[in-house]
Design an enzyme around this catalytic site. Sequence first.
Site, PDB file in Angstrom:
ATOM      1  N   ALA A 145       0.827  -1.216   0.000  1.00 14.73           N
ATOM      2  CA  ALA A 145       0.000   0.000   0.000  1.00 14.73           C
ATOM      3  C   ALA A 145       0.861   1.265   0.000  1.00 14.73           C
ATOM      4  CB  ALA A 145      -0.976  -0.029   1.169  1.00 14.73           C
ATOM      5  N   SER A 146       0.377   2.307   0.658  1.00 19.09           N
ATOM      6  CA  SER A 146       1.027   3.621   0.573  1.00 19.09           C
ATOM      7  C   SER A 146       2.369   3.699   1.283  1.00 19.09           C
ATOM      8  CB  SER A 146       0.092   4.693   1.129  1.00 19.09           C
ATOM      9  OG  SER A 146      -1.050   4.823   0.317  1.00 19.09           O
ATOM     10  N   THR A 147       2.761   2.647   2.010  1.00 21.39           N
ATOM     11  CA  THR A 147       4.093   2.669   2.633  1.00 21.39           C
ATOM     12  C   THR A 147       5.194   2.735   1.581  1.00 21.39           C
ATOM     13  OG1 THR A 147       4.274   0.241   2.706  1.00 21.39           O
ATOM     14  CG2 THR A 147       3.264   1.335   4.612  1.00 21.39           C
ATOM     15  N   VAL A 148       4.877   2.385   0.320  1.00 19.38           N
ATOM     16  CA  VAL A 148       5.910   2.394  -0.719  1.00 19.38           C
ATOM     17  C   VAL A 148       6.047   3.752  -1.397  1.00 19.38           C
ATOM     18  CG1 VAL A 148       5.498  -0.053  -1.173  1.00 19.38           C
ATOM     19  CG2 VAL A 148       4.402   1.657  -2.621  1.00 19.38           C
ATOM     20  N   LYS A 149       5.171   4.691  -1.105  1.00 22.24           N
ATOM     21  CA  LYS A 149       5.206   5.973  -1.821  1.00 22.24           C
ATOM     22  C   LYS A 149       6.536   6.717  -1.667  1.00 22.24           C
ATOM     23  CE  LYS A 149       0.194   6.554  -2.013  1.00 22.24           C
ATOM     24  NZ  LYS A 149      -1.005   7.200  -1.449  1.00 22.24           N
TER      25      LYS A 149
END
Length: 623
Positions: A325-329
């Site tokens: 999810a958004s942890t990779v942004k």
Amino acid sequence: MTFKDFDAEEKLFLRRVIVAFGVVVVCFGILIFNLYNLQIRQHHYYTTRSNENDIKMLPVAPTRGIIYDRNGIPLVRNVTWYDIAVTPYKIADMDALLKQLTPIVDLSPDDISDFRRALKSSSRYRPVVLKNALTDVEIARFAVNQFHFNGVTINSYQDRQYPYGAELAHVLGYVSKINDNDLKALDKKGLAENYAADHNIGKQGIERYYENDLHGKTGYQEVEVDNHGRIVRLLKDVPPIAGKNIHLTLDLHLQEYIESLLAGQRAAVLVEDPHDGSVLAMVSMPSYDPNPFVKGISYQDYGKLLHDKNLPLINRVTQGLYPPASTVKPYMAMSALLCGIITPQTTFFGAPTWTLPGTQRHYRDWKKTGHGMLDVTKAIEESADTFFYQVAYMMGIDRIDTMLSQFGYGKPTGIDLNEEYDGLLPSRAWKQRVHKKAWYQGDTISVGIGQGYWIATPIQMVKAMVALINNGKVIAPHLLLNEESGKTVVPYRPSGTPAQIADPASPYWGLVRQAMYGMANAPNGTGYKFFHTAPYGIAAKSGTSQVFSLKENQTYNAKMIPIRLRDHVFYTAFAPYKNPKVAIALILENGGSDGVTAAPIMRKILDHLFDPQADTTQPDQAP
């Protein structure tokens, strides 16, 4: 009147003498051949058999090394037990023996069936364990009757005990009985002889990974025995060499504190020192008690664990597979900056939806009103989906695959545990190989926000964050602090030189870290109300992983759907911001339950480490 033919009788007599002599010669020849065969050709074999009757080599098991936490607290114990063993070739009637022994040592049907199974795969000249863990009463009963049982002995042995039970099961693992597969593997490695006196071998966790170090070296005693198998005298004694003691990087008190926060949840937390990859805490909930595995867990009890829908046997830190999810942004942004796809000044308009060029396919942002104009810093602070849809579209899947794999996604992290899954960083080649389909641009857009085919483990999320903290230096996580043998202490040494992502002097590293700090401290940051009051400074990134897809006009409402269909919630963070000492990943499957939410737990962990006197009362709901 009868006349005798003396010549004929003489010839008959001579023939009989010759035949008799020939028979005697043949018999003596056979006897001489057998004597030659016994005395010359098979001299070594029968000498050995003869010596075995009165000279025995008794293997002596080494003491297994103890495992400690980083503060010297022992995490395991060695306890002494007694078993009763039978040497098959000395027993004339095995059924009668078992019948006689049953009331003396309280043999159960399972004991007898396990023993008969072991007999089939064991040498008749080697003792076979009939029953483990005899009580004092059973030992006393047998001692009184021992003279009736030639070929039956009571032996002492050491077993592992795990005083912290389920708290450390996924880290320590356990030892269990050596089975046929273990023996084949040991024999293939030339190590079977070193386990001649052992019952158990490491099967999971640290116990398995460092088995060769923990086990030690088997000793032996050469003894003379009488015809009843009793030792008459000791001829030679080669003492065993104890296994090495292992000190882990783990902090037991921190581990226990985090577990208290996650009680009753399906969750995972990893706390790591970003300077060297030392794992300070590794918590996976729910867990299991490893102690029953040591003596052999029953099929029924193992079946319950195996089929438990909460998966207690899985180490969620290293084996839990989730869309990141958004942890990779932050890493998507870093990759786009390094590849020249965007610059710090690049801006996009963050509308409520983003449309894939040339199509009518719309991708929604989590924020219904949109974000307005976005640069990369604001996009990370507000976790703007539309910005990263555009970034992913501009990068393309090939560049994403090349860059994100350098951060450690899609491959093992190097942690010193065998129980780890690779995860999946999707690529064009992967989809063609697995699904026999071409890669579409729509696939890339989902990958841009850590969804779609992409799955990762919490430990991979921390490894990527540690690389960001260290300006692209990729450091493998590890649990070993040092090994101790006598007065010799050997510290952990990483294998090989750490990989380096791009130029460590690039200003983009600091820019992305600053954006993560803004996420936790800027008023527009999604984590502002949870983290901005921390005096030590927190940088963070949250994520929400979809369990099922919503239709284009469908609204997500956690209260209206079953718990197991609710989104998973992640938090990754490092602190203190100016001199990071920990990097943490936290996941609550299906968003947690009973009012437990991710951001307050993350804050409590960090306050426990850096501001233990702080009031950690936080808002009830995450943004």
